[in-house]
Design a protein around this motif. Structure first.
Motif, PDB file in Angstrom:
ATOM      1  N   UNK A   1      -3.929 -18.477   8.180  1.00 32.04           N
ATOM      2  CA  UNK A   1      -4.984 -17.490   7.966  1.00 32.04           C
ATOM      3  C   UNK A   1      -4.677 -16.192   8.714  1.00 32.04           C
ATOM      4  N   UNK A   2      -3.939 -16.280   9.819  1.00 29.32           N
ATOM      5  CA  UNK A   2      -3.539 -15.079  10.545  1.00 29.32           C
ATOM      6  C   UNK A   2      -2.449 -14.324   9.785  1.00 29.32           C
ATOM      7  N   UNK A   3      -1.506 -15.083   9.226  1.00 29.75           N
ATOM      8  CA  UNK A   3      -0.446 -14.472   8.421  1.00 29.75           C
ATOM      9  C   UNK A   3      -1.043 -13.735   7.228  1.00 29.75           C
ATOM     10  N   UNK A   4      -1.996 -14.384   6.569  1.00 29.31           N
ATOM     11  CA  UNK A   4      -2.569 -13.780   5.371  1.00 29.31           C
ATOM     12  C   UNK A   4      -3.487 -12.601   5.686  1.00 29.31           C
ATOM     13  N   UNK A   5      -4.069 -12.579   6.876  1.00 29.20           N
ATOM     14  CA  UNK A   5      -4.839 -11.411   7.289  1.00 29.20           C
ATOM     15  C   UNK A   5      -3.933 -10.181   7.332  1.00 29.20           C
ATOM     16  N   UNK A   6      -2.742 -10.333   7.907  1.00 29.81           N
ATOM     17  CA  UNK A   6      -1.798  -9.221   7.978  1.00 29.81           C
ATOM     18  C   UNK A   6      -1.332  -8.838   6.581  1.00 29.81           C
ATOM     19  N   UNK A   7      -1.026  -9.836   5.766  1.00 25.80           N
ATOM     20  CA  UNK A   7      -0.587  -9.565   4.397  1.00 25.80           C
ATOM     21  C   UNK A   7      -1.639  -8.789   3.617  1.00 25.80           C
ATOM     22  N   UNK A   8      -2.915  -9.186   3.757  1.00 24.81           N
ATOM     23  CA  UNK A   8      -3.994  -8.505   3.055  1.00 24.81           C
ATOM     24  C   UNK A   8      -4.081  -7.035   3.460  1.00 24.81           C
ATOM     25  N   UNK A   9      -3.835  -6.767   4.729  1.00 20.17           N
ATOM     26  CA  UNK A   9      -3.969  -5.409   5.252  1.00 20.17           C
ATOM     27  C   UNK A   9      -2.915  -4.455   4.706  1.00 20.17           C
ATOM     28  N   UNK A  10      -1.829  -5.018   4.169  1.00 24.34           N
ATOM     29  CA  UNK A  10      -0.707  -4.192   3.704  1.00 24.34           C
ATOM     30  C   UNK A  10      -0.547  -4.220   2.193  1.00 24.34           C
ATOM     31  N   UNK A  11      -1.562  -4.723   1.481  1.00 21.26           N
ATOM     32  CA  UNK A  11      -1.429  -4.929   0.039  1.00 21.26           C
ATOM     33  C   UNK A  11      -2.577  -4.305  -0.744  1.00 21.26           C
ATOM     34  N   UNK A  12      -2.289  -3.880  -1.977  1.00 21.52           N
ATOM     35  CA  UNK A  12      -3.329  -3.371  -2.871  1.00 21.52           C
ATOM     36  C   UNK A  12      -3.947  -4.485  -3.718  1.00 21.52           C
ATOM     37  N   UNK A  13      -3.328  -5.671  -3.732  1.00 20.46           N
ATOM     38  CA  UNK A  13      -3.842  -6.781  -4.529  1.00 20.46           C
ATOM     39  C   UNK A  13      -4.502  -7.859  -3.685  1.00 20.46           C
ATOM     40  N   UNK A  14      -3.953  -8.144  -2.539  1.00 20.97           N
ATOM     41  CA  UNK A  14      -4.493  -9.197  -1.691  1.00 20.97           C
ATOM     42  C   UNK A  14      -5.844  -8.775  -1.103  1.00 20.97           C
ATOM     43  N   UNK A  15      -6.619  -9.754  -0.676  1.00 15.80           N
ATOM     44  CA  UNK A  15      -7.899  -9.441  -0.053  1.00 15.80           C
ATOM     45  C   UNK A  15      -8.884  -8.743  -0.965  1.00 15.80           C
ATOM     46  N   UNK A  16      -9.019  -9.233  -2.196  1.00 18.83           N
ATOM     47  CA  UNK A  16      -9.998  -8.673  -3.124  1.00 18.83           C
ATOM     48  C   UNK A  16      -9.482  -7.563  -4.013  1.00 18.83           C
ATOM     49  N   UNK A  17      -8.178  -7.359  -4.055  1.00 17.56           N
ATOM     50  CA  UNK A  17      -7.621  -6.296  -4.889  1.00 17.56           C
ATOM     51  C   UNK A  17      -7.932  -6.463  -6.368  1.00 17.56           C
TER      52      UNK A  17
ATOM     53  N   UNK B   1       0.847  -1.183   0.000  1.00 16.52           N
ATOM     54  CA  UNK B   1       0.000   0.000   0.000  1.00 16.52           C
ATOM     55  C   UNK B   1       0.886   1.237   0.000  1.00 16.52           C
ATOM     56  N   UNK B   2       0.296   2.380  -0.339  1.00 16.03           N
ATOM     57  CA  UNK B   2       1.041   3.637  -0.392  1.00 16.03           C
ATOM     58  C   UNK B   2       1.717   3.913   0.944  1.00 16.03           C
ATOM     59  N   UNK B   3       2.986   4.318   0.872  1.00 19.42           N
ATOM     60  CA  UNK B   3       3.736   4.630   2.082  1.00 19.42           C
ATOM     61  C   UNK B   3       4.651   3.524   2.540  1.00 19.42           C
ATOM     62  N   UNK B   4       4.443   2.308   2.005  1.00 20.03           N
ATOM     63  CA  UNK B   4       5.291   1.176   2.358  1.00 20.03           C
ATOM     64  C   UNK B   4       6.146   0.772   1.164  1.00 20.03           C
ATOM     65  N   UNK B   5       7.274   0.161   1.442  1.00 18.50           N
ATOM     66  CA  UNK B   5       8.200  -0.268   0.399  1.00 18.50           C
ATOM     67  C   UNK B   5       8.276  -1.787   0.347  1.00 18.50           C
TER      68      UNK B   5
END
Length: 278
Positions: free
Chosen positions: A156-172, A133-137
């Protein structure tokens, strides 16, 4: 808001008992039902990306090579006729994956009314498509990924965190492709099947909210160990506390893969989740 369970309203228990069809048969059904589509885009990501997109291209003849993209690991990389195949690092993301994710994002943004997207997701897609996401590298993502993989968190806990930091994961995929119709097919060799877990659910939806991810990291004692930029993102994120599955999207059908682990002959049998945007 708790993490979604397999028997939640999003994934009703009765749909979990459906018997999956071979991928080619499922694709043929979608082809006939969406025959009015003026353009078809096929995107595959994960360890099984090459075999899945090869199958899809055999069903959807005439797809332009620039509209077919596969992203897989170096170990599973091979050329596929009529398709752009990218190799990236797994399990630690790298710049190859970042560049591939940008190609995928640009292709999805290029969708419009009359376009159907065939999304083919398999294990490994999460690390292969880093899109911070914007602001992260990418460095922030790598550091977080390393922390998560060396923690005692469940997948599923790992992927929850990954989704929160991505523009593609979690329905992107869904958000970027709107107003296109997205048909998502997924395969996993994990014991617990949940389409939002496979590849972090790029063409499905979220496992929870940004607030859920932040709370989880705090409870597990991991929040303080995150890169500063990531901590600031979680603390200041403007993402709504309750994220929808995706803008104007709903689930139509779901069928899980067989267990135990599929044999080579069964690898083309996948779970299907069709998402219709309206």
């Amino acid at each position: 808001m708790p993490l979604k369970k397999l028997s939640s309203p999003l994934y009703p228990a009765e749909s979990v008992n459906q018997v999956p069809l071979p991928l080619a048969d499922q694709l043929k059904q979608r082809k006939s039902e969406s025959s009015a589509a003026q353009r078809t885009i096929v995107i595959a990501a994960g360890h099984d990306a090459c075999v899945m997109i090869e199958t899809a291209l055999s069903v959807f003849e005439g797809v332009f090579a620039e509209d077919a993209i596969a992203v897989t690991s170096h170990r599973h990389f091979r050329e596929v006729d009529g398709c752009q195949v990218f190799a990236a690092s797994h399990p630690i993301p790298n710049t190859e994956g970042l560049n591939a994710a940008k190609r995928v994002s640009n292709k999805l943004v290029d969708c419009g009314i009359g376009t159907r997207v065939i999304a083919l997701v398999s294990d490994g897609a999460s690390a292969l498509l880093p899109s911070p996401v914007a602001g992260l590298t990418l460095g922030d993502k790598i550091e977080v990924n390393d922390l998560l993989l060396n923690s005692k968190l469940e997948i599923h806990e790992i992927n929850l965190v990954r989704q929160s930091l991505s523009t593609l994961k979690g329905g992107g995929f869904l958000r970027l492709a709107y107003p296109a119709v997205v048909h998502s097919f997924s395969i996993t060799r994990q014991r617990i099947y949940d389409p939002a877990v496979i590849g972090s659910g790029p063409s499905v939806g979220t496992l929870g909210t940004v607030a859920c991810a932040r709370r989880l990291l705090i409870e597990k004692g991991l929040f303080i160990r995150l890169p500063r930029a990531v901590r600031e993102y979680f603390e200041n994120s403007s993402v709504p506390l309750e994220l929808p599955l995706a803008p104007r999207a709903r689930l139509v059908s779901l069928a899980p893969p067989t267990w135990p682990r599929p044999t080579k002959k069964e690898q083309r049998t996948v779970a299907e989740l069709t998402v219709v945007q309206f």
